[in-house]
Motif scaffolding. Structure first.
Motif, PDB file in Angstrom:
ATOM      1  N   PRO A   1     -19.301   1.091  11.848  1.00  0.00           N
ATOM      2  CA  PRO A   1     -17.865   2.530  11.595  1.00  0.00           C
ATOM      3  C   PRO A   1     -16.834   2.244  13.354  1.00  0.00           C
ATOM      4  CG  PRO A   1     -19.697   2.129   9.800  1.00  0.00           C
ATOM      5  CD  PRO A   1     -20.410   1.413  11.425  1.00  0.00           C
ATOM      6  N   SER A   2     -17.901   2.376  13.554  1.00  0.00           N
ATOM      7  CA  SER A   2     -16.769   3.246  15.006  1.00  0.00           C
ATOM      8  C   SER A   2     -16.292   2.398  16.239  1.00  0.00           C
ATOM      9  CB  SER A   2     -17.745   3.842  15.809  1.00  0.00           C
ATOM     10  OG  SER A   2     -18.723   3.081  16.541  1.00  0.00           O
ATOM     11  N   ASP A   3     -16.184   0.468  15.128  1.00  0.00           N
ATOM     12  CA  ASP A   3     -14.935  -0.038  15.604  1.00  0.00           C
ATOM     13  C   ASP A   3     -14.060  -0.355  14.911  1.00  0.00           C
ATOM     14  OD1 ASP A   3     -17.300  -1.130  17.632  1.00  0.00           O
ATOM     15  OD2 ASP A   3     -18.287  -2.545  16.217  1.00  0.00           O
ATOM     16  N   VAL A   4     -14.152   0.675  13.820  1.00  0.00           N
ATOM     17  CA  VAL A   4     -13.266   0.514  12.895  1.00  0.00           C
ATOM     18  C   VAL A   4     -12.469   2.047  13.004  1.00  0.00           C
ATOM     19  CG1 VAL A   4     -12.048   0.656  11.185  1.00  0.00           C
ATOM     20  CG2 VAL A   4     -14.416  -0.811  11.039  1.00  0.00           C
TER      21      VAL A   4
ATOM     22  N   HIS B   1     -11.891   8.383  21.468  1.00  0.00           N
ATOM     23  CA  HIS B   1     -11.854   7.326  21.540  1.00  0.00           C
ATOM     24  C   HIS B   1     -10.990   6.297  20.421  1.00  0.00           C
ATOM     25  CE1 HIS B   1     -12.207   6.159  26.044  1.00  0.00           C
ATOM     26  NE2 HIS B   1     -12.714   7.423  26.063  1.00  0.00           N
ATOM     27  N   LYS B   2      -9.729   6.167  20.256  1.00  0.00           N
ATOM     28  CA  LYS B   2      -8.845   6.502  19.290  1.00  0.00           C
ATOM     29  C   LYS B   2      -9.607   4.328  19.088  1.00  0.00           C
ATOM     30  CE  LYS B   2      -5.102   8.954  18.578  1.00  0.00           C
ATOM     31  NZ  LYS B   2      -3.891   9.522  18.401  1.00  0.00           N
ATOM     32  N   GLY B   3      -9.735   4.233  17.442  1.00  0.00           N
ATOM     33  CA  GLY B   3     -10.000   2.450  17.248  1.00  0.00           C
ATOM     34  C   GLY B   3      -8.661   2.195  16.295  1.00  0.00           C
ATOM     35  N   PRO B   4      -8.675   0.757  16.124  1.00  0.00           N
ATOM     36  CA  PRO B   4      -8.280   0.465  15.331  1.00  0.00           C
ATOM     37  C   PRO B   4      -7.285   0.603  14.145  1.00  0.00           C
ATOM     38  CG  PRO B   4      -9.606  -0.552  14.964  1.00  0.00           C
ATOM     39  CD  PRO B   4     -10.432   0.254  15.752  1.00  0.00           C
ATOM     40  N   ILE B   5      -8.098   1.817  13.295  1.00  0.00           N
ATOM     41  CA  ILE B   5      -7.378   2.224  12.042  1.00  0.00           C
ATOM     42  C   ILE B   5      -5.362   3.300  12.468  1.00  0.00           C
ATOM     43  CG2 ILE B   5      -8.929   4.329  11.804  1.00  0.00           C
ATOM     44  CD1 ILE B   5      -8.425   1.807   9.641  1.00  0.00           C
ATOM     45  N   PHE B   6      -5.635   3.604  13.636  1.00  0.00           N
ATOM     46  CA  PHE B   6      -5.332   4.124  14.583  1.00  0.00           C
ATOM     47  C   PHE B   6      -3.438   3.213  14.285  1.00  0.00           C
ATOM     48  CE2 PHE B   6      -8.398   6.967  14.893  1.00  0.00           C
ATOM     49  CZ  PHE B   6      -8.042   8.323  14.330  1.00  0.00           C
ATOM     50  N   ALA B   7      -2.601   2.764  13.088  1.00  0.00           N
ATOM     51  CA  ALA B   7      -1.534   2.531  13.475  1.00  0.00           C
ATOM     52  C   ALA B   7      -0.666   2.751  12.428  1.00  0.00           C
ATOM     53  CB  ALA B   7      -2.139   0.852  14.042  1.00  0.00           C
ATOM     54  N   SER B   8      -0.345   1.971  12.316  1.00  0.00           N
ATOM     55  CA  SER B   8       1.296   1.922  10.975  1.00  0.00           C
ATOM     56  C   SER B   8       0.289   1.045   9.727  1.00  0.00           C
ATOM     57  CB  SER B   8       2.638   1.668  11.081  1.00  0.00           C
ATOM     58  OG  SER B   8       3.147   2.885  12.548  1.00  0.00           O
TER      59      SER B   8
ATOM     60  N   LYS C   1     -21.862  -0.149   4.664  1.00  0.00           N
ATOM     61  CA  LYS C   1     -21.636   1.075   5.398  1.00  0.00           C
ATOM     62  C   LYS C   1     -20.039   0.883   6.389  1.00  0.00           C
ATOM     63  CE  LYS C   1     -23.993   3.184   9.010  1.00  0.00           C
ATOM     64  NZ  LYS C   1     -25.069   3.395  10.210  1.00  0.00           N
ATOM     65  N   THR C   2     -20.154   0.044   6.427  1.00  0.00           N
ATOM     66  CA  THR C   2     -18.644  -0.638   7.553  1.00  0.00           C
ATOM     67  C   THR C   2     -17.374   0.122   6.752  1.00  0.00           C
ATOM     68  OG1 THR C   2     -19.531  -1.829   9.497  1.00  0.00           O
ATOM     69  CG2 THR C   2     -17.208  -1.849   9.548  1.00  0.00           C
ATOM     70  N   GLN C   3     -17.330  -0.776   5.388  1.00  0.00           N
ATOM     71  CA  GLN C   3     -16.638  -0.658   4.693  1.00  0.00           C
ATOM     72  C   GLN C   3     -16.345   0.733   4.322  1.00  0.00           C
ATOM     73  OE1 GLN C   3     -17.637  -3.161   1.383  1.00  0.00           O
ATOM     74  NE2 GLN C   3     -17.547  -4.883   1.807  1.00  0.00           N
ATOM     75  N   SER C   4     -17.000   2.207   3.955  1.00  0.00           N
ATOM     76  CA  SER C   4     -17.087   2.848   3.655  1.00  0.00           C
ATOM     77  C   SER C   4     -15.958   3.606   4.920  1.00  0.00           C
ATOM     78  CB  SER C   4     -18.420   3.675   3.101  1.00  0.00           C
ATOM     79  OG  SER C   4     -19.088   3.526   4.522  1.00  0.00           O
ATOM     80  N   ALA C   5     -16.322   3.374   6.190  1.00  0.00           N
ATOM     81  CA  ALA C   5     -15.295   3.460   6.712  1.00  0.00           C
ATOM     82  C   ALA C   5     -14.025   4.584   6.666  1.00  0.00           C
ATOM     83  CB  ALA C   5     -15.726   3.385   8.501  1.00  0.00           C
ATOM     84  N   LEU C   6     -13.401   2.790   5.554  1.00  0.00           N
ATOM     85  CA  LEU C   6     -11.951   3.006   5.296  1.00  0.00           C
ATOM     86  C   LEU C   6     -11.633   4.144   4.598  1.00  0.00           C
ATOM     87  CD1 LEU C   6     -11.276  -0.567   5.200  1.00  0.00           C
ATOM     88  CD2 LEU C   6     -10.523   0.686   7.494  1.00  0.00           C
ATOM     89  N   LEU C   7     -12.971   4.922   3.465  1.00  0.00           N
ATOM     90  CA  LEU C   7     -12.863   5.343   2.207  1.00  0.00           C
ATOM     91  C   LEU C   7     -12.260   6.818   2.725  1.00  0.00           C
ATOM     92  CD1 LEU C   7     -15.988   5.863   0.125  1.00  0.00           C
ATOM     93  CD2 LEU C   7     -13.570   4.677   0.021  1.00  0.00           C
TER      94      LEU C   7
END
Length: 322
Positions: free
Chosen positions: A82-85, A101-108, A121-127
């Motif tokens: 999850p932290s990789d996201v 430190h921002k992950g790659p989710i911080f983009a338009s 577990k990683t999928q749920s990081a997007l919820l």
């Protein structure tokens, strides 16, 4: 505040230019591009279920370049954390404090490639970030900014070692669609230009990211008549009572369709939503939110076909402008 016809005409012109610009990179898929841009202007997210090599990455990059926004690609794998996201908090000894430190989710525009290959577990990081546009790390919320859209992809083949997205996460995607293979003429055009391997990189910005936010706010003010809202609810209710459906569309899905139809209406130069707008977006917005009975699914019944059957069984209201 009611949308004026002048505003609707401006929106439709801007929408057409956005689609035209992206279409330079993704040839022959105008309708799919229209759906993706509709999702962007409705503050929603897109799920692309498609075969490899159909242009999903190119679509995400072309859209990001068109709106002069940032883009990132996350390759989902079984060992992704999850932290990789989202990013991670690291202790800075020189400053004597923790820094995020921002992950790659911080983009338009974020391309979540092969999302079903990562663990639940990683999928749920997007919820949270897909619903609220905020990432919470160690109790601190970090807004990802606006506009923000996740374009997730999953491969319909090679299901070994994958994790199907749970219904709660599928419900976060405004639209599910597919690019598919190009037609003959488009394929020939692409083959003749085969040396051009970076079509998306040649797309020039035509609108500022801030203007996308303003367009989304304008679309939210489009008028929806009570009869059209009732028609939309009848369709959603029909998914809950259909014979081949185990679980129908939730209220979140109904609200998502209402938002999307507003954008679709103003994108076509109207200040109000018509029943045709609801019908046009019913399958892309609702089908992936339904669970088909396993026996019916084995027999070949598809959610899109169920939606079509429901639409045929409900009489649409007469047109009535705002």
């Amino acid at each position: 505040m009611a949308v004026t016809q002048e505003q609707a005409d401006w929106f439709a012109d801007a929408f057409g230019k956005l689609v035209d610009n992206v279409d330079q990179a993704i040839l022959g898929k105008r309708h799919v591009i229209e759906l993706v841009v509709t999702a962007l202007l409705s503050s929603g997210h897109v799920l692309l279920e498609d075969f490899p090599g159909t242009g999903k990455t190119v679509l995400a990059k072309a859209l990001a370049h068109t709106i002069d926004g940032s883009n990132s690609r996350i390759q989902f794998t079984p060992d992704l954390l999850p932290s990789d996201v989202t990013g991670v908090t690291v202790y800075d000894q020189a400053q004597g404090r923790f820094e995020f430190h921002k992950g790659p989710i911080f983009a338009s525009i974020v391309l979540a490639d092969e999302i079903n290959r990562a663990s639940p577990k990683t999928q749920s990081a997007l919820l949270e970030v897909m619903e609220e546009s905020v990432v919470t790390i160690d109790g601190v919320g970090h807004p990802v900014g606006s506009p923000f859209m996740v374009i997730a992809t999953q491969n319909p083949v090679e299901q070994a070692g994958t994790y199907s997205l749970p219904e709660a996460q599928l419900d976060r995607f405004l639209i599910k669609t597919s690019l598919g293979y190009p037609d003959h003429d488009t394929a020939v055009t692409l083959l003749l230009d085969s040396s051009n391997r970076a079509r998306a990189d040649k797309i020039s910005p035509i609108i500022a990211a801030e203007s996308i936010t303003a367009m989304a706010a304008l679309a939210s003010d489009v008028h929806v008549d009570g009869s059209v809202a009732g028609y939309l609810n009848q369709i959603v209710h029909g998914t809950r009572e259909a014979d081949d459906v185990v679980l129908g569309v939730s209220m979140r899905g109904a609200l998502a369709l209402a938002r999307a139809t507003k954008t679709w209406a103003i994108a076509h130069g109207r200040t109000y939503v018509t029943p045709d707008d609801v019908r046009a977006l019913a399958a892309p917005v609702l089908a992936h939110r339904m669970i088909i009975d396993p026996e019916a699914d084995f027999a070949g019944v598809k959610a899109d076909a169920v939606i079509e059957r429901i639409l045929l069984g409900i009489e649409p209201p007469a047109y009535r402008a705002a």
